[in-house]
Design a protein around this motif. Structure first.
Motif, mmCIF file in Angstrom:
data_model
loop_
_atom_site.group_PDB
_atom_site.id
_atom_site.type_symbol
_atom_site.label_atom_id
_atom_site.label_comp_id
_atom_site.label_asym_id
_atom_site.label_seq_id
_atom_site.Cartn_x
_atom_site.Cartn_y
_atom_site.Cartn_z
ATOM 1 N N LEU B 304 -65.354 6.737 3.009
ATOM 2 C CA LEU B 304 -66.005 5.418 2.958
ATOM 3 C C LEU B 304 -66.918 5.211 4.158
ATOM 4 C CD1 LEU B 304 -62.917 3.275 1.866
ATOM 5 C CD2 LEU B 304 -64.935 3.786 0.481
ATOM 6 N N ILE B 305 -66.468 5.759 5.297
ATOM 7 C CA ILE B 305 -67.299 5.695 6.505
ATOM 8 C C ILE B 305 -67.737 7.123 6.797
ATOM 9 C CG2 ILE B 305 -67.298 5.202 8.982
ATOM 10 C CD1 ILE B 305 -65.143 3.091 8.425
ATOM 11 N N GLN B 306 -69.046 7.340 6.835
ATOM 12 C CA GLN B 306 -69.498 8.723 6.922
ATOM 13 C C GLN B 306 -70.187 9.109 8.227
ATOM 14 O OE1 GLN B 306 -71.543 9.200 3.185
ATOM 15 N NE2 GLN B 306 -69.692 10.050 2.252
ATOM 16 N N ASP B 307 -70.614 8.101 8.976
ATOM 17 C CA ASP B 307 -71.385 8.457 10.159
ATOM 18 C C ASP B 307 -70.548 8.457 11.455
ATOM 19 O OD1 ASP B 307 -71.020 5.794 9.954
ATOM 20 O OD2 ASP B 307 -73.121 5.200 10.103
ATOM 21 N N VAL B 308 -69.235 8.513 11.293
ATOM 22 C CA VAL B 308 -68.366 8.545 12.474
ATOM 23 C C VAL B 308 -67.466 9.781 12.383
ATOM 24 C CG1 VAL B 308 -66.621 7.312 13.811
ATOM 25 C CG2 VAL B 308 -68.335 6.019 12.540
ATOM 26 N N SER B 309 -67.280 10.498 13.512
ATOM 27 C CA SER B 309 -66.466 11.715 13.445
ATOM 28 C C SER B 309 -64.979 11.363 13.430
ATOM 29 C CB SER B 309 -66.784 12.642 14.615
ATOM 30 O OG SER B 309 -66.057 12.239 15.751
ATOM 31 N N ARG B 310 -64.205 12.245 12.806
ATOM 32 C CA ARG B 310 -62.766 12.039 12.686
ATOM 33 C C ARG B 310 -62.063 11.923 14.027
ATOM 34 N NH1 ARG B 310 -60.296 16.425 8.584
ATOM 35 N NH2 ARG B 310 -60.275 15.183 6.688
ATOM 36 N N ASN B 311 -62.665 12.599 15.021
ATOM 37 C CA ASN B 311 -62.043 12.609 16.337
ATOM 38 C C ASN B 311 -61.937 11.244 16.988
ATOM 39 O OD1 ASN B 311 -61.244 15.177 16.853
ATOM 40 N ND2 ASN B 311 -63.289 15.857 17.427
ATOM 41 N N ILE B 312 -62.649 10.292 16.395
ATOM 42 C CA ILE B 312 -62.716 8.966 16.993
ATOM 43 C C ILE B 312 -61.316 8.390 17.247
ATOM 44 C CG2 ILE B 312 -62.790 7.495 14.910
ATOM 45 C CD1 ILE B 312 -65.442 7.199 17.520
ATOM 46 N N LEU B 313 -60.384 8.658 16.335
ATOM 47 C CA LEU B 313 -59.035 8.111 16.505
ATOM 48 C C LEU B 313 -58.375 8.692 17.748
ATOM 49 C CD1 LEU B 313 -56.602 6.427 15.347
ATOM 50 C CD2 LEU B 313 -55.907 8.497 14.187
ATOM 51 N N ASN B 314 -58.281 10.051 17.802
ATOM 52 C CA ASN B 314 -57.648 10.683 18.965
ATOM 53 C C ASN B 314 -58.336 10.259 20.246
ATOM 54 O OD1 ASN B 314 -57.797 12.148 16.563
ATOM 55 N ND2 ASN B 314 -57.048 14.008 17.530
ATOM 56 N N GLU B 315 -59.663 10.284 20.205
ATOM 57 C CA GLU B 315 -60.417 10.057 21.424
ATOM 58 C C GLU B 315 -60.263 8.623 21.922
ATOM 59 O OE1 GLU B 315 -64.486 11.203 21.160
ATOM 60 O OE2 GLU B 315 -64.953 10.429 23.158
ATOM 61 N N LEU B 316 -60.466 7.661 21.018
ATOM 62 C CA LEU B 316 -60.422 6.271 21.470
ATOM 63 C C LEU B 316 -58.999 5.793 21.750
ATOM 64 C CD1 LEU B 316 -63.318 4.557 19.511
ATOM 65 C CD2 LEU B 316 -63.194 5.165 21.923
ATOM 66 N N MET B 317 -58.010 6.405 21.098
ATOM 67 C CA MET B 317 -56.622 6.043 21.424
ATOM 68 C C MET B 317 -56.349 6.362 22.893
ATOM 69 S SD MET B 317 -54.948 4.569 18.990
ATOM 70 C CE MET B 317 -53.210 4.723 19.348
ATOM 71 N N VAL B 318 -56.899 7.468 23.386
ATOM 72 C CA VAL B 318 -56.700 7.835 24.791
ATOM 73 C C VAL B 318 -57.636 7.039 25.698
ATOM 74 C CG1 VAL B 318 -56.834 9.702 26.481
ATOM 75 C CG2 VAL B 318 -55.875 10.152 24.233
ATOM 76 N N LEU B 319 -58.903 6.970 25.287
ATOM 77 C CA LEU B 319 -59.923 6.305 26.107
ATOM 78 C C LEU B 319 -59.589 4.837 26.379
ATOM 79 C CD1 LEU B 319 -62.777 6.927 27.336
ATOM 80 C CD2 LEU B 319 -63.752 5.975 25.257
ATOM 81 N N THR B 320 -58.857 4.203 25.465
ATOM 82 C CA THR B 320 -58.599 2.779 25.623
ATOM 83 C C THR B 320 -57.228 2.482 26.223
ATOM 84 O OG1 THR B 320 -57.861 2.690 23.331
ATOM 85 C CG2 THR B 320 -60.150 2.145 23.733
#
Ligand SMILES: [Zn+2]
Ligand SMILES: [Zn+2]
Lengths: 179, 354
Positions: B304-320
């Motif tokens: 449904l969302i195509q312009d965002v990479s899957r890594n966003i979850l792992n990455e932002l969970m740590v980044l935040t």
């Protein structure tokens, strides 16, 4: 699912433990997991304190029944290398050094059985370098078992081959000791 | 490798590759506990002896390379600021225990952050090896090879009957804790997970909601790991863990397609609302951020969302996480300040994707 201790926060840590032979489910929140002693270190993911305290309560009952005898044994068990006593080990739930395992060995089986679902013996990896002799010993044991069953089934030709392998291994073992 | 390198990026280099079943399994980890045979365990040993171990690791392994694990950095924990320690914990490169008990403690981390060795934690040596996605067998194979490499120079505490001897009786035998991190949003939405957890526990596995500080599995991320270490070979322990994980993957996939069939517009609404919150909010708490990130990740998995990479979850969970935010801000932040910075970092990160 709410925490079984505080009934307030959602449970985040889930496991089972065996108390007096019964499997019990544990569902606790992060806060209670830490404060109620369900886990020594959160990253470990489960309880030691509770597992051990259950066991040691059981031991103290035994102590009363047998009067002075068990008590005296307990006093005498002390690791010659790190000085840890068995009662100290029980209190903190950690060994002081590798030799503690040898020193307390007569008392460890029930603890391991409780913590490791009834198991007391290692069945996994053997160190590659240090376990050299052990690897050979294990191999020898399996050849000997094979030889025995070949002789029983009167497969003498194969048995002779296995016997040669055993000889070769034993020679090799002797050589490495000599050198 | 320098410390700064590990501080700058929220996502470890190895996470950039996609592993098998990575729509559900974020990562696989093997941890091995090992000890020197002739030194008491860190809780009792003389500081001097522990310092000897620390220098041994520095001298033997700093900047060394083993296979794909290049240029090991040697980091004495006492040299770190509290924020730096926190960042390494949030990236799962060291444990909270090591960060807290930093006497003669050190971390050895490979350039790609796939291997980290904790020195003088509860045991003298804790090897951690990560793989992306569902790759426990591969992780075990590599962990064993790495273990053999260390053993070339170290006399391990090992006993024929009891196996690898550890400070805590819960680790004796294999000294191995194998775990996987799973993203299970559909099983959580349908509450199926509540029924499955006790069944998984009965099989001798531990289930833990992660990233949560007193809250339920933040971001619908769960860690599944083995409870026992004695009496079963490493391969058997992993087989058991794998078969449970495989079933969970199947159930999660079924639950996802059922939700999609039954309430597709509701689900789409939920996903795009979350996307909107992440894209435009100015203040966001970690709990809300985690919930939205989980929804957006699900949206990515559904296409449904195509312009965002899957890594966003792992990455932002740590980044935040708080430590990372403070590292980024280069100062201590109040809870309010963190919520503002979190929102702004997330907006920035999503902008980058375009
Ligand atoms: Zn609680
Ligand atoms: Zn000892």
């Amino acid at each position: 699912m709410n925490c079984q201790e505080c009934q307030e926060r959602p449970a985040t840590l889930h496991f089972t433990q065996v108390i007096n032979g019964n499997k019990t489910e544990v569902h606790v929140c992060e806060v209670c997991a830490k404060t109620k002693g369900y886990m020594a270190y959160p990253e470990e993911g489960y309880s030691l304190h509770n597992l051990l305290s259950g066991l040691f309560n059981f031991e103290s009952v035994k102590k009363e029944n047998q009067q002075g005898k068990t008590y005296k044994q307990m006093q005498e068990l002390q690791c010659p290398k790190c000085d840890m006593t068995f009662s100290e080990f029980k209190r903190i739930g950690k060994f002081g050094c590798a030799e503690c395992y040898e020193t307390f060995s007569s008392r460890l089986d029930p603890i391991f059985r409780r913590v490791h679902s009834g198991n007391t013996k290692h069945f996994g990896k053997i160190p590659k370098r240090k376990g050299g002799d052990l690897h050979t010993k294990k191999q020898l044991d399996s050849y000997k078992a094979e030889l025995q069953s070949l002789i029983e089934t009167e497969a003498f030709e194969e048995a002779a081959q296995v016997r040669d392998k055993i000889k070769a291994l034993e020679n090799q073992k002797g050589d490495s000791k000599g050198g | 490798m320098t410390l700064q390198h590990f501080m700058n990026e929220a996502i470890s280099p190895w996470m950039r590759e996609e592993g098998p079943d990575s729509d559900i399994v974020l990562s696989s980890r093997i941890r091995l506990a090992r000890n020197f045979s002739d030194v008491s365990y860190p809780i009792l040993a003389d500081l001097e002896k522990l310092e000897d171990i620390q220098s041994f690791f520095k001298e033997e392994y700093e900047h060394q390379t083993f296979q794909d694990y290049e240029d090991f950095a040697f980091i004495p924990i006492n040299d770190l600021t509290s924020t730096e320690k926190r960042v390494l914990v949030e990236k799962h490169l060291i444990s909270p225990h090591l960060a807290k008990n930093s006497q003669a403690a050190a971390a050895m981390i490979s350039k790609n952050e796939q291997v980290s060795v904790m020195v003088n934690e509860e045991d003298h040596i804790r090897i951690q090896l990560y793989f992306p996605g569902f790759q426990l067998n591969k992780a075990l194979e590599k962990a064993f090879e790495f273990d053999d490499w260390l053993e070339e120079k170290i006399d391990y505490a090992f006993d024929e009957t009891r196996g690898y001897l550890t400070s805590c009786p819960t680790n004796v035998g294999t000294g191995m804790r194998a775990s996987v991190m799973m993203h299970l949003p559909a099983l959580t939405m349908t509450k199926q997970i509540n029924r499955m957890i006790p069944a998984i526990n009965q099989l001798g596995l531990v289930v833990r909601g992660i990233y949560g500080e007193g809250s339920e599995a933040l971001g619908n991320i769960f860690q599944i790991s083995n409870q026992i270490t004695l009496g079963k070979s490493e391969e058997d322990i992993i087989d058991d863990l794998q078969s449970v994980v495989r079933q969970l993957i199947e159930h999660e996939r079924k639950a996802r397609s059922r939700i999609m069939e039954q309430s597709s517009i509701k689900l789409e609404d939920r996903i795009f609302r979350s996307y909107g919150v992440l894209k435009y909010s100015r203040i966001i708490e970690s709990k809300e951020a985690a919930r939205c990130l989980s929804n957006v990740r699900l949206g990515i998995d559904f296409g449904l969302i195509q312009d965002v990479s899957r890594n966003i979850l792992n990455e932002l969970m740590v980044l935040t996480q708080p430590g990372f935010l403070q590292q980024y801000a280069k100062k201590t932040l109040s809870a309010n300040e963190r919520d503002v910075l979190r929102a702004s970092l997330i907006r920035e990160r999503l902008q980058l994707e375009k």
